[in-house]
Design an enzyme around this catalytic site. Structure first.
Site, mmCIF file in Angstrom:
data_model
loop_
_atom_site.group_PDB
_atom_site.id
_atom_site.type_symbol
_atom_site.label_atom_id
_atom_site.label_comp_id
_atom_site.label_asym_id
_atom_site.label_seq_id
_atom_site.Cartn_x
_atom_site.Cartn_y
_atom_site.Cartn_z
ATOM 1 N N HIS A 315 -8.985 -9.180 -21.412
ATOM 2 C CA HIS A 315 -10.230 -9.862 -21.043
ATOM 3 C C HIS A 315 -10.743 -9.467 -19.662
ATOM 4 O O HIS A 315 -11.940 -9.473 -19.412
ATOM 5 C CB HIS A 315 -10.051 -11.387 -21.119
ATOM 6 C CG HIS A 315 -9.262 -11.985 -19.990
ATOM 7 N ND1 HIS A 315 -7.888 -11.900 -19.921
ATOM 8 C CD2 HIS A 315 -9.653 -12.659 -18.879
ATOM 9 C CE1 HIS A 315 -7.470 -12.505 -18.822
ATOM 10 N NE2 HIS A 315 -8.518 -12.976 -18.166
ATOM 11 N N ASP A 316 -9.839 -9.101 -18.755
ATOM 12 C CA ASP A 316 -10.235 -8.777 -17.379
ATOM 13 C C ASP A 316 -10.291 -7.277 -17.103
ATOM 14 O O ASP A 316 -10.278 -6.865 -15.940
ATOM 15 C CB ASP A 316 -9.260 -9.419 -16.388
ATOM 16 C CG ASP A 316 -9.731 -10.779 -15.900
ATOM 17 O OD1 ASP A 316 -10.920 -11.106 -16.090
ATOM 18 O OD2 ASP A 316 -8.903 -11.521 -15.336
ATOM 19 N N LYS A 319 -12.378 -5.846 -14.300
ATOM 20 C CA LYS A 319 -12.031 -5.978 -12.882
ATOM 21 C C LYS A 319 -11.607 -4.641 -12.274
ATOM 22 O O LYS A 319 -11.595 -4.500 -11.054
ATOM 23 C CB LYS A 319 -10.917 -7.015 -12.692
ATOM 24 C CG LYS A 319 -11.427 -8.448 -12.735
ATOM 25 C CD LYS A 319 -10.372 -9.444 -12.342
ATOM 26 C CE LYS A 319 -10.949 -10.854 -12.303
ATOM 27 N NZ LYS A 319 -9.912 -11.864 -12.003
ATOM 28 N N HIS A 344 -17.708 -8.059 -13.544
ATOM 29 C CA HIS A 344 -16.497 -7.654 -14.264
ATOM 30 C C HIS A 344 -16.542 -8.072 -15.732
ATOM 31 O O HIS A 344 -16.000 -7.378 -16.594
ATOM 32 C CB HIS A 344 -15.231 -8.175 -13.560
ATOM 33 C CG HIS A 344 -14.843 -9.575 -13.910
ATOM 34 N ND1 HIS A 344 -15.303 -10.678 -13.213
ATOM 35 C CD2 HIS A 344 -14.018 -10.069 -14.865
ATOM 36 C CE1 HIS A 344 -14.779 -11.770 -13.715
ATOM 37 N NE2 HIS A 344 -13.994 -11.434 -14.728
ATOM 38 N N HIS A 368 -15.879 -14.825 -21.122
ATOM 39 C CA HIS A 368 -14.823 -15.768 -20.736
ATOM 40 C C HIS A 368 -15.140 -16.568 -19.473
ATOM 41 O O HIS A 368 -14.402 -17.488 -19.122
ATOM 42 C CB HIS A 368 -13.467 -15.055 -20.605
ATOM 43 C CG HIS A 368 -13.351 -14.119 -19.447
ATOM 44 N ND1 HIS A 368 -13.868 -12.838 -19.459
ATOM 45 C CD2 HIS A 368 -12.763 -14.251 -18.232
ATOM 46 C CE1 HIS A 368 -13.606 -12.237 -18.320
ATOM 47 N NE2 HIS A 368 -12.949 -13.072 -17.546
ATOM 48 N N HIS A 369 -16.251 -16.249 -18.796
ATOM 49 C CA HIS A 369 -16.688 -17.067 -17.655
ATOM 50 C C HIS A 369 -17.959 -17.867 -17.970
ATOM 51 O O HIS A 369 -18.578 -18.428 -17.055
ATOM 52 C CB HIS A 369 -16.914 -16.190 -16.421
ATOM 53 C CG HIS A 369 -15.640 -15.766 -15.764
ATOM 54 N ND1 HIS A 369 -14.790 -16.638 -15.120
ATOM 55 C CD2 HIS A 369 -15.049 -14.545 -15.666
ATOM 56 C CE1 HIS A 369 -13.753 -15.988 -14.647
ATOM 57 N NE2 HIS A 369 -13.878 -14.714 -14.975
ATOM 58 N N ASP A 397 -7.346 -18.899 -19.160
ATOM 59 C CA ASP A 397 -7.626 -18.093 -17.967
ATOM 60 C C ASP A 397 -7.722 -18.974 -16.723
ATOM 61 O O ASP A 397 -7.099 -18.694 -15.688
ATOM 62 C CB ASP A 397 -8.937 -17.330 -18.191
ATOM 63 C CG ASP A 397 -9.325 -16.449 -17.012
ATOM 64 O OD1 ASP A 397 -8.444 -15.779 -16.457
ATOM 65 O OD2 ASP A 397 -10.514 -16.425 -16.664
#
Length: 462
Positions: A315-316, A319, A344, A368-369, A397
Site C-alpha cells: 500500500h505504501d 513512498k 505517495h 488508504h488515506h 495502517d
C-alpha cells in the site's frame, strides 16, 4: 485474481518503476537499462539461461536503493532523491566529487550546520561512501534471493558499484572478479543516464571516457557495435521500449508467477518500501498482519484475505517517490512538504495499476488515506465510495502508525491508539473495522495496555 498466473516479467517491469522513483530517475530507467544491457548480453553471446538472469538483474539492479536514503539525507542534509539523481552524473574524479559535495550538502541549512556536514564528509568520505553502497548492495541481493531469483542475479546486484580498475565500492574488486552481470548493469546505467540528460553523443562520449576505468573494455566494444545499428537509439527513445523489453524476455517460455510467488514478490517489495525510513521498519508487514486479523474477525474467506494481505504489503510503495527530508522530518510539514507527502498514495496507485494481479492493491494503495467524511486524500472520497477492503487496510495502517515510533512522537500504548480510532469512528474509520481489530487484539493478548518498547506489534502478535 487468485488462482491465476501472470508473467513475472510484467510484474517486475511495473515494480521497477518504483525503484526508478527512489533513485530520482525518470520513469522507465530500469526498463531502458534492461533494453541496453540485453543488447550487450546478446552481442557477447550469452546463452538463454544467462540472458534470463541478466534480464532480471537489470530490472532489479536498484532493489536495495531505498535502504541508504535516510542515511544520505542525514549525512548530507539534502533531498535524497535529488542527491541520488545528480550524483549519477559525477564521474568519480576528485574535482567533480568535491564540487558535488559542496553544491549538494546542507543547502537549506544554517551556515554552521552546513560547514560541519561538509567537513565530516571531506574527512570521512571514503568510509561513508563504502557504508552507503554496501548497505544498498547487500540489501538488494538479500531481497532478490527472497524473491526467488538466482544467486547470479543476487551477485549481479551486489557488485553493481564495482569498477573495472578496482576503484569502485564496496569491496574494490577489479576486472573479471566483478560479476559479469554487474559490469553490464553499470555500463547500461551510465548509458541511459547520459542519453536521457544529453542525448546519444553524450552517452557515447561518457562510455569511451570511462572505458578501462569503470567499464570492461570488451563490453564497451560490444556496446559500440550495438550502438551502430540503425534502430537501436530509435527504439531506446521510443514510447514502445517497455513493450519491447517485455516481449524480449529470454527463453522459450515466459516465467509465470502463481499466488505463492506473488506473495513472495509482495513481501520482497515490502522490505524495499520499509527500508526507506528507519521509522517504517516492519510497517508493511505489521499492516498486513493487522489487516488479516481484522478480515478474519469479519469472516472474510481465505482467498479474499490473501488479496488484502498482498495489498497491505504494497500500500505504501508510493513512498519510494517521497524524499526522506519529508518522510523523516521531526517537526510539522510545511505546505509544500505536505503536498509531497500526499502524493505517495497517487504514486502507489499508478505503479500498482499497471499489473492486473495487483488491481486490488492499486485501489487500496490509492485510497488508504481517504476518510469516511470526505476529508481524506488524494481524492476526498466519501463513505459511499470507499470499499470495505480499503477501510480495513486504512484502519490497520493507522493503528500501526499510532503504536510505532515516529520522528515526531513516541509509540502509543495499544489502549490509547484504540481510543483515538474510536474517537474518529464514523468520520475517519469504520466502526466495524475498529471493533474487529479490538476483538482480534483481545484474543491475542488480554492486556491491551501492554506494549514492549523492544518488540514490534508484529513480533508480539505474529
Amino acid at each position: 485474481m487468485t488462482g491465476v498466473q501472470i508473467r513475472l516479467a510484467e510484474i517486475i517491469e511495473a515494480l521497477s518503476k518504483a525503484l526508478d522513483m527512489t533513485e530520482g530517475q525518470p520513469e522507465g530507467h530500469c526498463i531502458r537499462c534492461c533494453y541496453i544491457g540485453m543488447h550487450i548480453g546478446r552481442e557477447i553471446g550469452l546463452d538463454d539461461v544467462q540472458l534470463r538472469d541478466l534480464y532480471y538483474t537489470l530490472l532489479l539492479k536498484d532493489l536495495g536503493c531505498s535502504s541508504n536514503a535516510a542515511r544520505i539525507c542525514e549525512l548530507y542534509i539534502a533531498d535524497d532523491l535529488r542527491f541520488k539523481r545528480d550524483f549519477k552524473l559525477v564521474d568519480g574524479s576528485l574535482a567533480q566529487v568535491l564540487r558535488f559535495v559542496v553544491s549538494h550538502t546542507g543547502m537549506q541549512s544554517g551556515l554552521a550546520e552546513r560547514f560541519r556536514s561538509i567537513l565530516n564528509i571531506l574527512q570521512n568520505g571514503g568510509e561513508l561512501s563504502i557504508e552507503l553502497i554496501q548497505t544498498r548492495c547487500q540489501r538488494g541481493a538479500e531481497i532478490a534471493r527472497q524473491m526467488r531469483f538466482s544467486e547470479d542475479v543476487a551477485q549481479g546486484i551486489l557488485g553493481l558499484d564495482e569498477h573495472w580498475n578496482g576503484g569502485g565500492k564496496p569491496d574494490g574488486v577489479s576486472g573479471e572478479q566483478i560479476p559479469l552481470f554487474s559490469r553490464i548493469a553499470l555500463l547500461a546505467q551510465v548509458i541511459d543516464i547520459f542519453h536521457i540528460s544529453g542525448g546519444r553523443k553524450s552517452a557515447l562520449a561518457e562510455v569511451k571516457k570511462r572505458e578501462g576505468d569503470w567499464f570492461d573494455p570488451s563490453l564497451v566494444k560490444a556496446f559500440i557495435n550495438v550502438s551502430e545499428r540503425p534502430d537501436f537509439w530509435m527504439s531506446l527513445a521510443s514510447c514502445e521500449v517497455e513493450a519491447i523489453v517485455l516481449a524480449s524476455e529470454p527463453g522459450q517460455h515466459a516465467i509465470m508467477a502463481d499466488d505463492d510467488y506473488l506473495d513472495d514478490i509482495a513481501a520482497g517489495f515490502a522490505k524495499v518500501i520499509d527500508a526507506k525510513s528507519p521509522y517504517t521498519s516492519g510497517h508493511s508487514d505489521r499492516v498486513a498482519l493487522f489487516t488479516d486479523l481484522i478480515a478474519e474477525q469479519m469472516g472474510i474467506d481465505f482467498e479474499a484475505r490473501r488479496l488484502l494481505k498482498r495489498a497491505a504489503l504494497l500500500h505504501d510503495i508510493g513512498k519510494l517517490g517521497v524524499s526522506n527530508s519529508v518522510l523523516d522530518k521531526p517537526g510539522k510539514l510545511d505546505e509544500q512538504e505536505w503536498l509531497q507527502m500526499k502524493r505517495h498514495a497517487e504514486f502507489s496507485e499508478r505503479i500498482l495499476s499497471t499489473v492486473g494481479a495487483f488491481s486490488a492493491a492499486a485501489r487500496i494503495g490509492g485510497a488508504h488515506h481517504e476518510r469516511l467524511d470526505g476529508k481524506g486524500y488524494p481524492r476526498g472520497l466519501t463513505a459511499d465510495r470507499i470499499p470495505m477492503e480499503v477501510r480495513i487496510v486504512s484502519t490497520a495502517d493507522v493503528f500501526d502508525a499510532l503504536t510505532a515510533n515516529r520522528p515526531y512522537r513516541a509509540a502509543m500504548p495499544i489502549a490509547e491508539a484504540l481510543a483515538i480510532l474510536w474517537g474518529d469512528a464514523g468520520k475517519s474509520h469504520d466502526p466495524i473495522c475498529i471493533e474487529a481489530l479490538e476483538r482480534a487484539l483481545h484474543r491475542l493478548t488480554p492486556n491491551k495496555d501492554e506494549r514492549s518498547s523492544e518488540f514490534s506489534a508484529a513480533a508480539r502478535f505474529g
